[in-house]
Design a protein around this motif. Structure first.
Motif, PDB file in Angstrom:
ATOM      1  N   GLU A 141       0.850  -1.201   0.000  1.00 29.34           N
ATOM      2  CA  GLU A 141       0.000   0.000   0.000  1.00 29.34           C
ATOM      3  C   GLU A 141       0.885   1.251   0.000  1.00 29.34           C
ATOM      4  OE1 GLU A 141      -3.167   0.170  -0.287  1.00 29.34           O
ATOM      5  OE2 GLU A 141      -3.922  -1.823   0.233  1.00 29.34           O
ATOM      6  N   ASN A 169      -5.015  -0.511  11.608  1.00 29.36           N
ATOM      7  CA  ASN A 169      -6.469  -0.534  11.415  1.00 29.36           C
ATOM      8  C   ASN A 169      -6.893   0.129  10.114  1.00 29.36           C
ATOM      9  OD1 ASN A 169      -6.977  -1.929  13.803  1.00 29.36           O
ATOM     10  ND2 ASN A 169      -7.076  -0.044  15.012  1.00 29.36           N
ATOM     11  N   TYR A 171      -5.496  -0.434   7.125  1.00 29.38           N
ATOM     12  CA  TYR A 171      -5.264  -1.300   5.976  1.00 29.38           C
ATOM     13  C   TYR A 171      -5.722  -2.726   6.268  1.00 29.38           C
ATOM     14  CZ  TYR A 171      -2.483   2.568   4.200  1.00 29.38           C
ATOM     15  OH  TYR A 171      -2.087   3.795   3.742  1.00 29.38           O
ATOM     16  N   SER A 172      -5.776  -3.520   5.208  1.00 24.22           N
ATOM     17  CA  SER A 172      -6.242  -4.895   5.348  1.00 24.22           C
ATOM     18  C   SER A 172      -5.348  -5.677   6.297  1.00 24.22           C
ATOM     19  CB  SER A 172      -6.253  -5.578   3.978  1.00 24.22           C
ATOM     20  OG  SER A 172      -6.445  -6.965   4.123  1.00 24.22           O
ATOM     21  N   ASP A 173      -5.984  -6.365   7.252  1.00 30.82           N
ATOM     22  CA  ASP A 173      -5.173  -7.155   8.177  1.00 30.82           C
ATOM     23  C   ASP A 173      -4.659  -8.444   7.532  1.00 30.82           C
ATOM     24  OD1 ASP A 173      -7.435  -8.719   8.081  1.00 30.82           O
ATOM     25  OD2 ASP A 173      -7.967  -8.485  10.193  1.00 30.82           O
ATOM     26  N   ASN A 174      -4.944  -8.622   6.227  1.00 35.12           N
ATOM     27  CA  ASN A 174      -4.384  -9.764   5.512  1.00 35.12           C
ATOM     28  C   ASN A 174      -2.982  -9.476   4.973  1.00 35.12           C
ATOM     29  OD1 ASN A 174      -4.694 -12.491   4.461  1.00 35.12           O
ATOM     30  ND2 ASN A 174      -4.690 -11.537   2.432  1.00 35.12           N
ATOM     31  N   ILE A 175      -2.603  -8.202   4.948  1.00 39.73           N
ATOM     32  CA  ILE A 175      -1.290  -7.845   4.410  1.00 39.73           C
ATOM     33  C   ILE A 175      -0.159  -8.526   5.177  1.00 39.73           C
ATOM     34  CG2 ILE A 175       0.339  -5.906   4.222  1.00 39.73           C
ATOM     35  CD1 ILE A 175      -1.929  -4.247   3.066  1.00 39.73           C
ATOM     36  N   GLY A 191      -3.463 -12.323  11.456  1.00 41.00           N
ATOM     37  CA  GLY A 191      -3.990 -11.013  11.165  1.00 41.00           C
ATOM     38  C   GLY A 191      -4.203 -10.201  12.432  1.00 41.00           C
TER      39      GLY A 191
END
Length: 311
Positions: A141, A169, A171-175, A191
């Motif tokens: 990102e 919080n 951004y996607s917690d999958n990153i 995550g």
């Protein structure tokens, strides 16, 4: 009793050998003096170096390391002197006497030579994970640089928890799981802002960090500057100011519910760069707790450098 000379005359060849004809049973001249002989024997006994060309090589090397439990093991061509071994184990034994465990890994990022101890026991990561997750967010990102620049700096340099939570919080917690996938840990999901991992996993994640941070980009240069002297860093405390040394690391600690004191990253020296992970369940600040072990491991690396130079 029969004279010794008579006994020997029956069991030894009768031909006389002139003094000048006595065979030379010493080491051939080609091997030089005893020191060179010892080094030649050592070279035959040492494993062949496996050069590390990129982070994937480093990851493969670490994944293949056998479990060590609570024994000190060598990696690749590393040679550990008795003085250096005693220095390292004195710290480990002191922590053990206090009822505390630890794991650590040092690996040269050119030759793969190094040493490790108890790398599969799991410890709480505390704030050390901030460097891993924030670099992952920056990789996936890029908008993070314009949206959260000051918060990234605060989270890494000052280890500010509020800034880290704000970014996490957003951004996607999958990153973080994508970053773990790059480290060949794709089937182990986390995550969360904080988690547990082993010294081996810590090292694998920092291999991916190392790949990002060694790129010739403004973003990588900024991260390296921030990670050169983070709050409570034992690496910075031990090495900053030492000629030719720079560090890139993030420490973590928690003296309360989940006692932990950890730090991971890499150290650049006049003779090469090595990956370094140190983890313990001992409460305390890294710059006040981990220093003796970090320094002992660097002593072992410096003793290895002359051998490394001939590989």
């Amino acid at each position: 009793p029969e004279p010794v000379e008579d006994v020997l005359s029956r069991v030894l060849p009768t031909a006389e050998v002139a003094p000048g004809d006595v065979p030379d049973l010493s080491v051939p001249d080609i091997l030089g003096d005893e020191r060179e002989v010892d080094e030649a024997i050592l070279a035959l006994e040492r494993p062949i170096a496996i050069n590390i060309d990129d982070y994937e090589d480093a990851i493969s090397f670490i994944l293949d390391l056998p479990k060590s439990d609570h024994s000190l093991e060598l990696i690749g061509t590393f040679v550990l002197g008795e003085d250096e071994r005693e220095e390292i184990m004195a710290v480990v034994d002191k922590w053990d006497d206090a009822g505390r465990d630890c794991g650590f890994l040092l690996m040269d990022l050119e030759t793969g030579g190094g040493l490790y101890y108890n790398i599969d026991e799991v410890f709480f990561c505390a704030s050390s994970i901030k460097a891993i997750n924030l670099i992952a967010f920056a990789y996936y990102e890029p908008s993070i640089w314009s949206n959260y620049y000051s918060h990234m700096r605060a989270a890494l340099v000052n280890s500010d928890n509020d800034s880290y939570e704000l970014i996490f919080n957003a951004y996607s917690d999958n990153i973080p799981n994508l970053w773990r996938h790059r480290a060949h840990l794709g089937n182990q999901q986390y995550g969360r802002m904080y988690t547990y991992f082993s010294t081996r996993e810590f090292a694998l994640l920092w291999c991916v960090n190392w790949d990002y941070l060694t790129q010739d980009t403004e973003e990588a240069a900024t991260f390296k500057e921030w990670l050169s002297s983070t709050y409570r860093s034992s690496f910075a405390a031990e090495f900053n100011g030492r000629s030719g040394y720079t560090v890139c690391s993030k420490a973590g600690w928690n003296p309360f519910e989940y006692p932990t004191c950890v730090e991971g990253g890499y150290v650049t020296t006049p003779n090469g760069t090595y990956l370094l992970m140190v983890m313990t369940d001992r409460p305390g600040y890294p710059d006040q707790t981990l220093g003796p072990l970090v320094d002992a491991l660097d002593d072992a690396y410096r003793a290895y450098v002359p051998l490394k130079a001939r590989e």
